[in-house]
Design a protein around this motif. Structure first.
Motif, PDB file in Angstrom:
ATOM      1  N   TRP A 182      -7.446   6.802   0.491  1.00 52.53           N
ATOM      2  CA  TRP A 182      -5.095   6.569   0.500  1.00 52.53           C
ATOM      3  C   TRP A 182      -5.473   6.078  -0.988  1.00 52.53           C
ATOM      4  CZ3 TRP A 182      -1.565   8.115   2.717  1.00 52.53           C
ATOM      5  CH2 TRP A 182      -0.737   7.130   2.611  1.00 52.53           C
ATOM      6  N   ASN A 183      -5.427   5.567  -1.825  1.00 48.00           N
ATOM      7  CA  ASN A 183      -5.139   5.426  -3.177  1.00 48.00           C
ATOM      8  C   ASN A 183      -4.992   6.212  -4.298  1.00 48.00           C
ATOM      9  OD1 ASN A 183      -3.670   2.671  -2.149  1.00 48.00           O
ATOM     10  ND2 ASN A 183      -5.801   1.272  -2.999  1.00 48.00           N
ATOM     11  N   ALA A 184      -6.426   6.706  -4.006  1.00 49.86           N
ATOM     12  CA  ALA A 184      -6.267   8.063  -4.928  1.00 49.86           C
ATOM     13  C   ALA A 184      -5.987   9.420  -4.400  1.00 49.86           C
ATOM     14  CB  ALA A 184      -8.316   8.537  -4.675  1.00 49.86           C
ATOM     15  N   GLY A 185      -4.964   9.341  -3.130  1.00 51.04           N
ATOM     16  CA  GLY A 185      -4.446  10.839  -3.042  1.00 51.04           C
ATOM     17  C   GLY A 185      -5.192  11.281  -1.868  1.00 51.04           C
ATOM     18  N   LEU A 227       0.942  -1.200  -0.135  1.00 48.90           N
ATOM     19  CA  LEU A 227      -0.036  -0.173  -0.028  1.00 48.90           C
ATOM     20  C   LEU A 227       0.635   1.508   0.292  1.00 48.90           C
ATOM     21  CD1 LEU A 227      -2.935  -1.129   2.595  1.00 48.90           C
ATOM     22  CD2 LEU A 227      -3.359  -0.666  -0.316  1.00 48.90           C
ATOM     23  N   ASN A 228       2.205   0.855  -0.086  1.00 48.36           N
ATOM     24  CA  ASN A 228       3.238   2.242  -0.163  1.00 48.36           C
ATOM     25  C   ASN A 228       2.949   3.173   1.619  1.00 48.36           C
ATOM     26  OD1 ASN A 228       5.300   3.728  -1.138  1.00 48.36           O
ATOM     27  ND2 ASN A 228       3.901   5.238  -1.810  1.00 48.36           N
ATOM     28  N   ILE A 258      -9.070   3.528   2.533  1.00 50.15           N
ATOM     29  CA  ILE A 258      -7.707   2.206   1.637  1.00 50.15           C
ATOM     30  C   ILE A 258      -8.213   3.040   0.521  1.00 50.15           C
ATOM     31  CG2 ILE A 258      -7.072   0.456   0.509  1.00 50.15           C
ATOM     32  CD1 ILE A 258      -5.919   0.760   3.333  1.00 50.15           C
ATOM     33  N   ALA A 259      -9.465   2.890  -0.520  1.00 50.49           N
ATOM     34  CA  ALA A 259      -9.453   3.995  -1.998  1.00 50.49           C
ATOM     35  C   ALA A 259      -9.456   5.023  -1.896  1.00 50.49           C
ATOM     36  CB  ALA A 259     -11.059   3.252  -2.001  1.00 50.49           C
TER      37      ALA A 259
END
Length: 306
Positions: free
Chosen positions: A277-280, A242-243, A274-275
């Motif tokens: 987070w992944n989308a910034g 997940l970086n 999490i979504a």
């Protein structure tokens, strides 16, 4: 086969090692002693041991020789000698509860084995070089997991079997890849780790620290330390996927992973966060804000009775 069920744990492991050596026709056993941070150097004891035994520092003649009394020591015990057999038991008892002993079944001449292990200790990675601490019993399985198949052939090539006591004091074994038909080149290839391998190994050392911190904070609560470490390691790997670089985010994931199991990231409300987070849409340290953590930690399954 020797029945070790009613023996003290230390003596039982010593007899298991001797039986394993006898099963492959070996009359000797090789041990590595990890002296890192130990309060008393073993070199004077080895020099005066009677009857004499083969031993050496694995850092002798390497760029890391200056580590001196922190160097790992390789020694070979003659299992036909009563004094050597007794010292095997004494060493296991002396280091009880300490991750200091790594045993090997190796048919290689002692000098060849020492030369091979010294080579495997010295590794490079994209922006550096250093020691591969495979001689720490807590790390040997993680080292094996990290290496490529070609690197495993090199690393295990002089060894039939590795053995150690795990975090619960239970015997653990790892197969080697020794073959009487293998011929080594005069110059062995360097063990070079790519960035992914470095990250994978770093997550293991992070998991070790997280395991100790967890037990210190919550107590054993029925947790088997070895199983807990494996959960921590899987969680740290997931944090890398997940970086997650922020320490608060990593600790939050590890805690929830242990509480809820590996499937928690696929459930609400975590999957939505999490979504984001992944989308910034979240800053470092914000991933777990306002998301619940079970107050009562579920114990991991107890290990099977020996």
């Amino acid at each position: 086969m020797t029945d070790t069920r009613n023996l003290p744990r230390d003596l039982a492991w010593a007899q298991q090692l001797q039986h394993a050596a006898g099963a492959v026709g070996q009359q000797h056993l090789d041990l590595i002693i990890d002296q890192t941070g130990w309060h008393k150097a073993f070199t004077p004891i080895l020099k005066d041991f009677n009857p004499p035994l083969l031993w050496c520092s694995l850092l002798a003649g390497t760029p890391h020789e200056a580590l001196g009394d922190d160097a790992p020591l390789l020694l070979r015990l003659d299992l036909q000698d009563d004094a050597h057999q007794q010292w095997l038991e004494d060493l296991i008892e002396h280091f009880a509860g300490e991750p200091r002993l790594l045993a090997m079944l190796s048919p290689a001449p002692f000098d060849d084995l020492a030369r091979h292990l010294r080579h495997c200790l010295q590794i490079t990675w994209p922006d550096g070089e250093g020691l591969l601490r495979f001689y720490d019993p807590r790390l040997i399985a993680s080292v094996d997991d990290m290496l490529t198949s070609e690197q495993k052939t090199l690393f295990h090539g002089q060894t039939r079997m590795w053995a150690w006591l795990d975090r619960d004091g239970q015997p653990a074994w790892l197969a080697g890849q020794w073959s009487p038909m293998r011929r080594w080149p005069e110059q062995l290839p360097t063990l070079h780790l790519d960035r992914g391998q470095v990250d994978r190994f770093t997550s293991s050392t992070e998991a070790e620290a997280a395991t100790l911190a967890f037990i210190f904070q919550y107590g054993p609560q029925g947790h088997a330390r070895e199983a807990l470490f494996k959960q921590m390691r899987a969680a740290c790997w997931q944090a890398d996927v997940l970086n997650l670089l922020d320490q608060r985010d990593r600790e939050g994931l590890v805690q929830r992973y242990v509480v809820h199991g590996p499937g928690f990231l696929q459930k609400s409300p975590w999957i939505g966060r999490i979504a984001l987070w992944n989308a910034g849409h979240l800053k470092p340290g914000q991933l777990w804000i306002d998301l619940p953590v079970e107050p009562a930690l579920r114990p991991l399954p107890a290990p099977p009775a020996p």
